[in-house]
Design a protein around this motif. Structure first.
Motif, PDB file in Angstrom:
ATOM      1  N   THR A 192      43.100  41.480  35.232  1.00 36.04           N
ATOM      2  CA  THR A 192      41.753  41.067  35.655  1.00 36.04           C
ATOM      3  C   THR A 192      41.326  41.932  36.827  1.00 36.04           C
ATOM      4  OG1 THR A 192      42.653  39.516  37.238  1.00 36.04           O
ATOM      5  CG2 THR A 192      42.222  38.683  35.022  1.00 36.04           C
ATOM      6  N   ASP A 193      40.326  41.479  37.544  1.00 36.26           N
ATOM      7  CA  ASP A 193      39.891  42.228  38.719  1.00 36.26           C
ATOM      8  C   ASP A 193      40.748  41.925  39.922  1.00 36.26           C
ATOM      9  OD1 ASP A 193      36.415  41.952  37.820  1.00 36.26           O
ATOM     10  OD2 ASP A 193      37.842  43.586  37.511  1.00 36.26           O
ATOM     11  N   ASP A 194      41.799  41.203  39.721  1.00 37.91           N
ATOM     12  CA  ASP A 194      42.673  40.825  40.823  1.00 37.91           C
ATOM     13  C   ASP A 194      43.549  42.016  41.205  1.00 37.91           C
ATOM     14  OD1 ASP A 194      44.528  39.765  42.558  1.00 37.91           O
ATOM     15  OD2 ASP A 194      44.700  37.892  41.433  1.00 37.91           O
ATOM     16  N   ILE A 195      43.400  42.451  42.421  1.00 39.07           N
ATOM     17  CA  ILE A 195      44.171  43.618  42.871  1.00 39.07           C
ATOM     18  C   ILE A 195      45.656  43.439  42.654  1.00 39.07           C
ATOM     19  CG2 ILE A 195      45.036  44.790  44.897  1.00 39.07           C
ATOM     20  CD1 ILE A 195      42.555  45.119  45.999  1.00 39.07           C
ATOM     21  N   GLU A 211      48.052  38.786  33.430  1.00 35.69           N
ATOM     22  CA  GLU A 211      46.767  39.112  32.841  1.00 35.69           C
ATOM     23  C   GLU A 211      46.058  40.189  33.671  1.00 35.69           C
ATOM     24  OE1 GLU A 211      44.286  35.873  31.917  1.00 35.69           O
ATOM     25  OE2 GLU A 211      42.621  37.144  31.290  1.00 35.69           O
ATOM     26  N   ILE A 242      46.612  43.954  39.087  1.00 39.36           N
ATOM     27  CA  ILE A 242      46.510  45.359  38.704  1.00 39.36           C
ATOM     28  C   ILE A 242      47.713  46.136  39.219  1.00 39.36           C
ATOM     29  CG2 ILE A 242      45.159  47.464  38.958  1.00 39.36           C
ATOM     30  CD1 ILE A 242      42.695  45.754  39.186  1.00 39.36           C
TER      31      ILE A 242
END
Lengths: 257, 414, 391
Positions: free
Chosen positions: A83-86, A81, A89
């Motif tokens: 998300t803002d998770d480095i 997914e 990404i």
């Protein structure tokens, strides 16, 4: 349109969802560029996105690899997914390759260095391995002899093919194309489209923004028609281009045909 | 083209058979102007111009004549002859001067190499004439000023090394870029080391030597610092970018002299008590801060010239921000900043003269003090002009080189 | 904006947005620590010298004389002395900016002249002056020229209206007498009259398309009112021509040799840079503009006035701003020749009262104020000329 023979050659995990977008929305200030995009791209699918300028096509594919951050909804790439998770990404980006309208080759590096830059620095590949891969890819896109040249010395079509090779060097599972031939002189469009068709035929999952109807019909599985930040119509290419169902689709086609 | 009755007879145009098609006219080449024509066109093209020519011609001749008479006849250059060593190296102990020569040779080779591969040879007739004239003048001046055979020999070696460097640089070309860059990086610490070992401390540096050392130090130190500031200014973290903007604007809004005075009086109070450094070092520190603000602005301009697409492509390929900066953005940005950067370095060199305002014994201060010596009363111009000339020669040469680098870079190196 | 509705919250240490905030917090924290350290050291060091960090000392008696200072005596406070320095800086900066602009304009146009000799001379001027450090030039003017001039009688004189010697410069000036305020009112009225005439004439030109020299009319109106007022208020302005007296100049506007040398150095130096800006901005106007103007039938003078110069002006304003700031900052070099501007005076104050930290803060703040003011004016000018179009 892919033939049944092509499909048989495709990878075994055919049909698995590679990109899932659920009600994705994005604002730029007060302007809403995406108003709720939902679609699924399966492995090996070639999705062609068309639409007038400003309809959000570019914005949408740029949210897939986080060049833009979506403000609402869900994006899942290959099960991860966004998300803002480095970590997410980075993992997602490593699975997606992108080709831009203006090529964006690095002008201060040779063709080979352009291609090997990312594998050597982001994946820590040793130089010989990276250069071998680059040679293979240059072969694949048809310009092995240009390896030591600088981008400024190549034609537009050649540069775009180098850009495709550069993206492929990271061994992505998905390739995104943002109007890859719009900046090319007409006589060079074909060579780039041929490479893209070969890519499609080899089973790569592709999302392509383009106005090239011929390509869409030959290599595309599905057409998404964007307008005003929404997917107004969705159909197989030969259906959409000959008989669009929506008013706006009809209008759009009358303008480009 | 021929009308077939649709046009009135007199408007009909007879068709031109292809074989008689006129040759494409290229602008006729002008024969070179005779001297008379040249004078007429450039100096007397209108009565106003004629008046201008006469007036300015008179001025030029009048002042030129007086200047020449001053330089060669009425001036007494003994003040320079007596003080030549102090002008060049200050009170550097004579027995240690070999260090200065060593450093000079090192720099001569380095500068020669850099010039060799950066600047295309200047092959105009007028350029060669000028060069010969300058060489003759320089030799003449040296004859008058330098009486020691040893110094002549040492100078000759320096010139030879420089010329050799230029030749080697032209021959070897691009391959030299990396090693020379590394050498320059090490130049500063090496130079400082060589010049401070033994009994010689920074306090003994003077004259032109001091100006050169400070200039080299400031350039070497402010370059990386300026790049960092520029990156910080572009940062997407507001705290960092605001700090960098504030810092840069603060430094650019105050005179360099006030920063140097700050370095002299206040800097020492800001560091832990007991820690102290030489006055020269303090000056270099403040000067570096000053210079880095300007370097940052130049680099920022260069970074703005890098198209946004470059960053996007790098991001899409998975390159981290640092790697993107180091491998993609900065190499492109820095190339476009070379001319303004060289211009800034020239300014740094000129600004080292400010040390004189704080009584550091640099070239300017030495010249001024020499002019105040009792035996040279009334010879202020003779004392100052050589110093001015030395500053000018170096700054002018660097600016000429910068122009030629610019044209060379512009002609599609890549 | 709504946040991305996600099923899993990423752990804080991998969350992109959190990391940005954390990064900034760390940076600010480091900054605060360093500043605090420096400040504590400062306090300690200052106490070692039996001093403090307050600005109260500014009210103490100065005890030193300033060569050029209006309404100042050694009995005044340090603050007064400092203010005298500020006034002196402004004196040399404003005059310098005006003169340097004139010189730069002339030289810049000369660089583009069709006359080869004029062109070359201007080029020589620019190349020599630009590449010599400004302090070298200032000191040169001071010790090799001004101080080298003979005393009063032997000095230079320009048609008996201006004199230069090593005692300074005296220039014919004007003197205001009784009735000057009344004349001031007339001048203001004249300005209003001129503006009205200009507006009416402009409307006339626009309406009828006749080309009328409206600026000439407006200036004429102003002059008529001014002259009338001059007579009516009793001719309140007299010429003040300096004379060579026994001990010095008498009358006229007098300035010290230091001021003269500083002004000469700054104007000549900055003038060279402004010349290049003028030349560059005229050359930067695309050739097509001039060609289009010519094709439209404008005379060369009209082309210059209506098309080339306005565009060149827009291009020139930002770099001109830079040069004005440079001139102002370079005035600090007066320290080397003893002209009592901000830095010089502050140096003396530091020698007397030793509060270097406070003085330097004051000096830097003052310069920031001055440079910001100059930039503000130039930015307003920039907006005014770019308002009417793009670029």
């Amino acid at each position: 349109m892919k033939t049944p023979d092509d499909e048989a050659v495709n990878t075994p995990a055919d049909g698995e969802a590679m990109i899932v977008a659920e009600d994705v929305a994005k604002w730029f200030g007060h302007f809403q560029a995406l108003k709720g995009i939902s679609t699924t791209v399966r492995r090996g699918e070639v999705v062609v996105i068309v639409g007038p300028s400003g309809s959000g096509k570019s914005t949408f594919i740029r949210t897939i690899n986080r060049l833009e951050r979506h403000d609402r909804g869900r994006i899942v790439v290959d099960g991860i997914e966004l998300t803002d998770d480095i970590r997410n990404i980075e993992r997602i980006r490593s699975e997606i390759g992108m080709v831009f309208q203006s090529f964006n080759l690095f002008p201060h590096l040779t063709v080979v260095d352009n291609i090997t830059l990312a594998p050597r620095n982001a994946r820590r590949w040793p130089k010989p391995k990276a250069e071998q891969k680059a040679a293979q890819l240059l072969e694949r896109v048809g310009i092995p002899e240009q390896a030591r040249k600088y981008p400024a010395q190549l034609s537009g079509g050649q540069q775009q093919r180098v850009a495709i090779a550069r993206a492929l060097a990271m061994e992505p599972k998905i390739m995104l194309f943002d109007e890859p031939t719009s900046a090319l002189d007409p006589e060079m469009i074909k060579e780039v489209l041929d490479v893209m068709k070969e890519l499609a035929g080899s089973g790569m999952t592709m999302v392509v923004i383009t106005h090239e109807i011929g390509f869409a019909k030959e290599a595309g599985d599905r057409v998404l028609f964007f307008d005003g930040g929404l997917i107004v119509e969705e159909a197989p290419p030969d259906v959409f281009f000959s008989d669009p169902k929506s008013e706006r689709g009809k209008l759009f086609l009358s303008q480009i045909l | 083209m021929s009308g077939s009755g649709s046009l009135p007879g007199d408007l009909e145009r007879t068709p031109i058979p292809a074989t008689e098609e006129p040759v494409v006219q290229v602008a006729p080449t002008r024969p070179p102007l005779t001297p008379g024509e040249w004078v007429r066109r450039n100096l007397f093209s209108s009565w106003f111009n004629g008046v201008l020519t006469i007036v300015s011609g008179t001025l030029v001749l009048f002042f030129g004549f007086r200047l020449l008479r001053f330089v060669f006849v009425s001036a007494d250059w003994s003040v320079l002859r007596a003080n030549l060593r102090v002008y060049m190296v200050g009170r550097f102990p004579q027995e240690e001067l070999w260090r200065v020569w060593a450093v000079a040779y090192f720099l001569a080779v380095l500068v020669g190499l850099s010039r060799g591969f950066l600047i295309p040879p200047h092959r105009t007739r007028r350029g060669s004439y000028l060069r010969v004239v300058l060489a003759v003048l320089a030799l003449g001046a040296l004859f008058y000023l330098v009486k020691s055979l040893l110094v002549w020999l040492l100078l000759a070696i320096a010139v030879a090394l420089y010329a050799g460097g230029v030749a080697a640089g032209r021959r070897l070309g691009r391959r030299l870029v990396r090693p020379v860059l590394v050498a320059w990086l090490f130049a500063f610490p090496v130079v400082v080391l060589v010049l401070s070992l033994g009994d010689v401390g920074a306090s003994r540096w003077g004259g032109m030597l001091l100006n050169v050392i400070v200039a080299v130090a400031v350039i070497a130190l402010s370059f990386p610092l300026g790049i960092l500031l520029a990156l910080g200014r572009r940062s997407s973290l507001p705290a960092v970018s605001w700090f960098c903007v504030g810092f840069i604007e603060l430094i650019r809004g105050v005179p360099l002299l006030t920063l140097l005075i700050f370095g002299r009086f206040v800097l020492i109070l800001l560091v832990p008590p007991g820690l102290t450094f030489a006055q020269v070092v303090r000056a270099i520190l403040m000067f570096t801060l000053f210079s880095s603000a300007y370097v940052a602005e130049i680099v920022r301009g260069g970074l703005q010239g890098v198209p946004e697409g470059q960053y996007e492509a790098a991001k899409a390929l998975g390159l981290s921000t640092t790697r993107t900066m180091a491998l993609v953005a900065l190499p492109q940005a820095l190339r476009s900043t070379i001319p303004p950067m060289i211009g800034h370095f020239i300014s740094v060199f000129k600004d080292t003269s400010l040390l004189a305002a704080l009584s550091f014994s640099d070239l300017l201060f030495t010249a001024r003090r020499a002019s105040q010596a009792f035996e040279f009363v009334g010879r202020q111009a003779e004392a100052l002009l050589p110093a001015a000339f030395l500053f000018w020669v170096i700054a002018f040469s660097m600016s000429r080189w910068s122009q030629r680098v610019e044209t060379r870079l512009g002609v599609g190196e890549r | 904006m709504a946040t991305a509705a996600s099923t899993a919250r990423p752990p804080l240490w991998r969350n992109v947005r959190f990391l940005r905030i954390l990064g900034q917090a760390v940076f600010v924290l480091l900054l605060v620590i360093v500043i605090r350290e420096a400040f504590l050291n400062l306090e300690f060091g200052v106490q070692e010298q039996n001093l403090d960090l307050s600005f109260d000392f500014l009210r103490q008696r100065a005890g030193f004389a300033i060569k050029e200072g209006i309404g100042y005596s050694p009995n005044e406070s340090f603050l007064s002395a400092f203010l005298v320095g500020v006034v002196n800086t402004i004196r040399v900066a404003l005059v310098g900016i005006v003169l340097a602009t004139f010189l730069g304009l002339i030289m810049g146009v000369a660089r583009l002249s069709s006359n080869w000799l004029v062109r070359r001379m201007a080029q020589v001027y620019v190349e020599i002056v630009r590449n010599t450090p400004v302090l070298v030039q200032i000191i040169f003017w001071y010790i090799a020229v001004i101080l080298a001039l003979p005393v009063i009688e032997g000095g230079l004189s320009l048609w008996d209206l201006a004199f230069v010697s090593n005692r300074g410069t005296a220039v014919a000036w004007f003197r205001l007498e009784d009735g000057a305020e009344a004349w001031g009112l007339f001048l203001a009225a004249g300005a209003v009259a001129g503006a009205i005439v200009l507006r009416r004439r402009t409307r006339l030109v626009e309406r009828t398309g006749r080309s009328a020299p409206r600026v000439l009319w407006a200036v004429g109106a102003f002059l008529v009112v001014a002259a009338l007022g001059f007579l009516l208020s009793g001719t309140p302005v007299a010429a003040d021509v300096p004379e060579v007296g026994r001990f010095g100049y008498e009358g006229g506007l007098q300035v010290s040799p230091e001021y003269t040398a500083l002004l000469l150095g700054l104007v000549i130096y900055t003038g060279a840079f402004i010349a290049e800006i003028v030349r560059g901005s005229i050359q930067a106007v695309p050739k097509g503009q001039k060609e289009a103007a010519e094709a439209l039938g404008l005379t060369p003078r009209q082309q210059l006035r209506l098309v080339v110069l306005p565009q060149a002006l827009r291009i020139a304003i930002p770099p001109l701003n830079s040069q004005y700031l440079n001139l102002t900052k370079n005035s600090s070099l007066a320290l080397a020749i003893g002209y009592p501007e901000i830095v010089s005076v502050s140096n003396t104050i530091i020698n007397q009262a030793a509060r270097a930290t406070q003085m330097l803060l004051l000096v830097m703040a003052t310069y920031l104020l001055i440079t910001l003011s100059i930039s503000a004016v130039m930015n307003a000018l920039n907006r005014a000329v770019t308002r009417k179009g793009r670029r």
